[in-house]
Design an enzyme around this catalytic site. Structure first.
Site, PDB file in Angstrom:
ATOM      1  N   LYS A   1     -36.614  -4.192  -3.059  1.00 31.06           N
ATOM      2  CA  LYS A   1     -35.732  -3.383  -3.891  1.00 31.06           C
ATOM      3  C   LYS A   1     -34.286  -3.759  -3.577  1.00 31.06           C
ATOM      4  O   LYS A   1     -33.823  -3.629  -2.445  1.00 31.06           O
ATOM      5  CB  LYS A   1     -35.936  -1.888  -3.639  1.00 31.06           C
ATOM      6  CG  LYS A   1     -34.993  -1.025  -4.473  1.00 31.06           C
ATOM      7  CD  LYS A   1     -34.983   0.421  -4.027  1.00 31.06           C
ATOM      8  CE  LYS A   1     -33.838   1.160  -4.712  1.00 31.06           C
ATOM      9  NZ  LYS A   1     -33.652   2.526  -4.196  1.00 31.06           N
TER      10      LYS A   1
ATOM     11  N   GLY B   1     -28.955  11.236  -3.917  1.00 31.36           N
ATOM     12  CA  GLY B   1     -28.870  12.420  -3.065  1.00 31.36           C
ATOM     13  C   GLY B   1     -28.299  13.652  -3.727  1.00 31.36           C
ATOM     14  O   GLY B   1     -28.161  14.688  -3.075  1.00 31.36           O
TER      15      GLY B   1
ATOM     16  N   ALA C   1     -33.072   7.715  -7.985  1.00 31.92           N
ATOM     17  CA  ALA C   1     -31.907   8.479  -7.542  1.00 31.92           C
ATOM     18  C   ALA C   1     -31.657   9.698  -8.421  1.00 31.92           C
ATOM     19  O   ALA C   1     -31.704   9.619  -9.651  1.00 31.92           O
ATOM     20  CB  ALA C   1     -30.636   7.628  -7.496  1.00 31.92           C
ATOM     21  N   GLY C   2     -31.378  10.818  -7.771  1.00 29.73           N
ATOM     22  CA  GLY C   2     -30.964  12.028  -8.468  1.00 29.73           C
ATOM     23  C   GLY C   2     -32.043  13.054  -8.706  1.00 29.73           C
ATOM     24  O   GLY C   2     -31.746  14.182  -9.098  1.00 29.73           O
TER      25      GLY C   2
ATOM     26  N   ASN D   1     -36.397  10.039  -2.466  1.00 32.71           N
ATOM     27  CA  ASN D   1     -36.388  10.210  -1.019  1.00 32.71           C
ATOM     28  C   ASN D   1     -35.840  11.583  -0.654  1.00 32.71           C
ATOM     29  O   ASN D   1     -36.540  12.440  -0.141  1.00 32.71           O
ATOM     30  CB  ASN D   1     -35.580   9.097  -0.364  1.00 32.71           C
ATOM     31  CG  ASN D   1     -35.645   9.110   1.159  1.00 32.71           C
ATOM     32  OD1 ASN D   1     -35.056   8.277   1.815  1.00 32.71           O
ATOM     33  ND2 ASN D   1     -36.368  10.020   1.769  1.00 32.71           N
ATOM     34  N   THR D   2     -34.556  11.814  -0.962  1.00 32.74           N
ATOM     35  CA  THR D   2     -33.900  13.048  -0.539  1.00 32.74           C
ATOM     36  C   THR D   2     -34.588  14.292  -1.080  1.00 32.74           C
ATOM     37  O   THR D   2     -34.667  15.311  -0.389  1.00 32.74           O
ATOM     38  CB  THR D   2     -32.422  13.043  -0.969  1.00 32.74           C
ATOM     39  OG1 THR D   2     -31.812  11.824  -0.559  1.00 32.74           O
ATOM     40  CG2 THR D   2     -31.668  14.207  -0.352  1.00 32.74           C
TER      41      THR D   2
END
Length: 273
Positions: free
Chosen positions: A109, A170, A196-197, A218-219
């Site tokens: 990635k 995040g 993301a997001g 992830n977050t």
């Protein structure tokens, strides 16, 4: 009449030459420890696990705990990423190192960031790095802006998947511009993965309902009050969103002139003759 049931086996997620049952990709950062990382990944059902090479030990730091002691490359497909890189050169060097550490592993990635505060992608540097990495035989999945022109350029370079952000890394803000994601989906011939997001399960379901091939997060899991429970929720959300997309939603209407239940034969529905 029996209706075929959509299962991961009948609807695999394909990226490059590889096929996967799960359409949820999950990161390994920000957890309490490697044990919690492992437990969250188990609960998510993910098969592709991203690893930030510059932040996570997978053998480059001798004498320190290694993620590979908890997450086996024989069971999971590791996806080395270039988190923390701000130039094409840094990203290229990082993924060359990952290939050495993982015995020639080529699925990676790419992300090249433009600002340490908002972590928005630097697209000129991303495009430059992608050209070099594809030429060197890497299978590049690439984090990018939600710009359909940039996404098309990355596909033309030879990237095996484009990964537009839903909102800032995040942030947990969900998909802020579904129209741009739709524009990317309309033209792409490689997988489109929202990256993301994502903040909660409904964000993941919406991404899949739009027609995205997968979701990476992830977050949203690691920062949840209960990461293990959230990982399980995300698994269900991705599966439900995919099934809803394949089923095809009803058209949106301001109101419906036709009732959802038939009125014929109801008491008082006819005139006396």
């Amino acid at each position: 009449m029996s209706v075929p049931t959509v299962t991961p086996a009948s609807d695999p997620f394909r990226v490059g030459t590889r096929s996967f049952a799960s359409r949820l990709l999950i990161g390994t950062g920000k957890y309490r420890d490697f044990a919690q990382t492992r437990d969250a990944i188990e609960a998510s059902g993910a098969e592709i696990v991203t690893v930030a090479i510059r932040r996570t030990n997978i053998g480059q730091s001798a004498g320190e705990p290694s993620l590979l002691e908890y997450i086996s490359p024989k069971r999971f497909t590791l996806l080395p990423n270039t988190a923390g890189c701000y130039s094409a050169d840094d990203a290229i060097r990082t993924l060359r190192l990952a290939r050495e550490l993982l015995d020639g592993h080529t699925l990676v990635k790419l992300e090249v960031l433009g600002d340490p505060h908002n972590l928005y992608p630097n697209m000129p540097e991303t495009l430059a790095a992608a050209k070099v990495l594809v030429a060197e035989g890497f299978d590049v999945m690439v984090y990018c802006s939600d710009d359909p022109i940039q996404a098309r350029m990355l596909e033309e370079i030879g990237c095996v998947a484009v990964m537009p952000l839903a909102s800032l890394i995040g942030s947990g803000m969900g998909i802020l511009n579904p129209w741009n994601i739709q524009l990317i989906l309309e033209k792409a011939t490689v997988p489109v993965i929202v990256d993301a997001g994502v903040g909660t399960a409904s964000d993941a379901a919406i991404a899949m309902e739009l027609g995205c091939d997968a979701v990476l997060m992830n977050t949203a899991v690691a920062a949840a009050r209960d990461p293990i429970a959230m990982a399980g929720a995300m698994k269900k959300a991705v599966e439900a969103g995919r099934e809803a997309f394949l089923a095809g939603r009803m058209p949106r209407k301001l109101y419906s002139a036709a009732p959802s239940s038939p009125t014929g034969g109801m008491i008082g529905s006819g005139r006396a003759g």
